[in-house]
Design an enzyme around this catalytic site. Structure first.
Site: not given
Lengths: 294, 294, 294, 294
Positions: D65-66, D96, D171, D246
């Protein structure tokens, strides 16, 4: 006579509450630190046994807490204060917190018909003691008129920044700018002195020229130039570096929410964190000068 | 009557020389641009055919040139002006150049028994026209007293910054700080507006609070807030971004010579270069605001 | 047999000259430090009494000096070496200096019919000793072919970067990038570890992912991860932080000459200066890690 | 046969789910975008009518998902998926998101006896299609062994980063470093070319020297140097600048939680925001090169 509940009696809250007592308000105080409560009780305040006890019978609630989570926890959720406040009460939330946290409390208060203002302050502990704080207020203009006599007992400048949360936005913008100009001043002082100038002469030239700013007027970071500035007292007192780092973090949080680019503000935060890593977090924020001299 | 040679009649030099004429001085002018020479000649100046011709018979030489290399080339080396100046002459070097270049000319002048002051200005073309420039002066105090009546014809603030080169150091420190607080102000304005504040309200709150600085007082970068500021005239006039980039480069050169760390100053230079890359070099330096709004 | 004059026998120059001796060249050496000259003389070099004496009878001159001013002073001006070199001689200028300084010497050499290459190195003292330096060469391709056997005795990688000065440009670009990725690696390591990761695990993940870079491959700045890296030996040896600061200064000088914006490179320089202010200038440049841990 | 629920079929999720089908798994898919669901249904997946429907009968749930809020909303709270998952189920959360969000879901899952791994990916849409993604996994080692055959159907590198949330930390650290080295590479390329170097030559020298990094190896930001890189296709495809912004925001959020100083990472975020303000958010993140060329 207006009865005020005051919650959070730290370095700022304690003298603010005292000024309310001095101005003749009935004040019910609460803090987890008993000594602060007792100190105000001996000055005439009612020592409440809990936050809920403090608001009992009060028509105004003032809170002065460390961070967003404390404020959300105080007012919201099961057992939050909002549920036990009388209709028509007014909340003056004076902590420096994230605008979005302030708006959450605004919304929840509005749902219950309670008036609220976010009203963070500047002026430091000296301003809190002297009753000369600046309030940057977000919320309804009518609520601000209702609050004005109370704020006037604690401060000398009251700005209406705009709608819900606007006080917090104004505060973080101002403090980000303050950090930038303090660091910029410290860099210019160090650069000029390294290149042979007398600090006193350089400071005076810039103060009267286009480099003029609040730090050069009131709060020069170079030791010995201004007798009253923390820089002349080994950077004791004033506004702690770790609190400036906190405010710069709130500014970055606001920037994140709008995708704003603030290269100087972001760098200021990183430099304060370097200062904190060197163990200077409790020193006045003008101690950033130390990064730039040997 | 004192005869002054004035070399370099650009946007700054031309109105400065005119103010000397208005004050009753005999002025011998030279510039590679003939029209500037003619304009002053019709106002009463002697139109010299070369720099050497200008200094002939003059006891004071004023130079106002773009950069270090022009100044070094004018005074030093074979055929440099120093060789043809009369004993007892006084040099007022008003260009903004590297402190080390200024010191080279100081040294060479001293070797020939000539007095020299480095005396860069701030105040822009408006200050040059109105005769209200600020002079930041480096060099001997006695020479400054000799120069004072001449400087007073062109400016209203005269600071003695210190010894040889100190005027240039003060200038680059001030302008680095100016760039930092201008960018800091532009960032804070954009951040606050993006988060819902009225620009006029935010600017006023910060101006009266600890974020207060010269940009908020005199030169707000947000369009429409100050009628006289370049920001309200599509960033025309004022102090060009490419000149601010030049001064920030001089500041970095000074920092390099002393190993000074200036994170904000270095970042300011990089941001101005980004602005220049976007074709805004001829706009006023408050146009840095454009980087931070869409 | 080619006779080579080698001038400048510091940490880099001395082992480079020794490798030339080992390869069978006749080498005439000079340095202001007599002990370095004696050390090479006992290895078979001719101990020259001056730079001019060193070049006497040599067809190739190699210089390895600290900074631009030393190189300009060696070759240019009255009494500069260029005047006493034999026609057809070749200069290999291996110092790391400003591209514009290199171009000055190139031009002066060309005017006298002498061939010159700017040939700065990377690989550090270890590479100098092992004869595995990388040379980044600027100048004429034919001159490079002539120089190749000599360079091959001291290094294992020889890049032709382009025309006069291009070797220096390639060097400062590479070292600016190296500083940026070293700091970026140090920040990422500190951030991950502060958030609970094992340094060894994080380093390996990033090394094999898109964060992969030379520091993670060869020179991890986190202590204890790579036995051979300076970080595992209290940041001793390697490439000193003050030399990295010097190279970053040269990069900013190149950026100034072209108006290039290099925000990361400029910030890297400022951070290294902060490190130097903390007394870490003699430590390996990976000691920048210390800024980011408590 | 293992039945997998796959929720979130965007640019990454869709090809990942397809690879699971190709590997023989039974896959129940859901997304708010019906066309994505249909596309996978025609490839053999079961088209679920809701997230809850997707997990019905599944022993593994994968989500892609975003952002943090979508993940928290999917799993937590009233009606969250956790309440309807069968005992013994395994969650592979591949979005992420903020490490603290991941840890919230971990905790809630653990309270219900469900196994969970945070397993963000790198490798982009190309890696998702080719089944060559890298997974950075946080959580229990036993759960990872259980998940390995599933992850292996979608990726070629599987790293166990550590405990709950460690995958997300790895990450954001990696991607912050990636941004820093990409910008550092873009600056060095622009600086070298402005100073006269051939881009191809400079890129190759740095790639083989201590400036070597993933961008120079695989993804050069200068147009025309690598036929397969987005830079050679007008910066189309690849990893969008707005997604890099982001991830850099998540890194700053992690830095805020630990008080970590990351000057380069913070600056990288600000520079990407400047790029986004110029309308380049949908371009590949190597388009940061455009900031530095005219």
């Amino acid at each position: 006579m207006t009865t005020i509940a005051f919650i959070g009696l730290g370095h700022m809250g304690l003298p603010m509450a005292r000024n309310l007592l001095n101005a003749g308000f009935a004040v019910r105080v609460f803090d987890l630190v008993a000594s602060a409560v007792h100190e105000l009780a001996s000055a005439g305040a009612h020592a409440a046994s809990s936050a809920a006890d403090a608001v009992s019978g009060a028509s105004v609630v003032i809170s002065m807490l460390p961070a967003s989570q404390h404020v959300e926890s105080l007012y919201l959720g099961d057992g939050g204060l909002l549920g036990s406040m009388a209709a028509g009460s007014l909340i003056l939330e004076c902590s420096t917190i994230a605008p979005e946290s302030a708006r959450k409390v605004h919304q929840a208060a509005a749902n219950l018909g309670l008036a609220m203002l976010d009203a963070p302050v500047s002026g430091g502990t000296a301003g809190a003691s002297a009753g000369t704080l600046t309030f940057m207020v977000g919320g309804d203009a009518a609520a601000l008129e209702q609050a004005r006599p109370i704020l006037a007992a604690m401060g000398s400048n009251i700005f209406h920044a705009g709608a819900d949360g606007a006080g917090q936005v104004a505060k973080v913008c101002n403090n980000q700018l303050l950090a930038v100009l303090m660091i910029g001043t410290a860099e210019a002082m160090a650069l000029g002195v390294a290149n042979g100038l007398e600090p006193k002469v350089l400071a005076e030239i810039m103060r009267q020229s286009s480099g003029g700013n609040w730090a050069l007027e009131k709060y020069n970071p170079w030791p010995g130039l201004m007798p009253s500035a923390p820089a002349s007292h080994e950077y004791r007192g004033g506004f702690m570096s770790e609190l400036m780092a906190k405010d710069l973090g709130l500014a970055q949080q606001a920037a994140q929410s709008t995708g704003s680019s603030t290269p100087m503000g972001a760098l200021a935060l990183q430099l304060y964190r370097l200062l904190l890593k060197q163990g200077q977090g409790k020193q006045d924020f003008s101690a950033i000068q130390k990064l730039f001299v040997e």
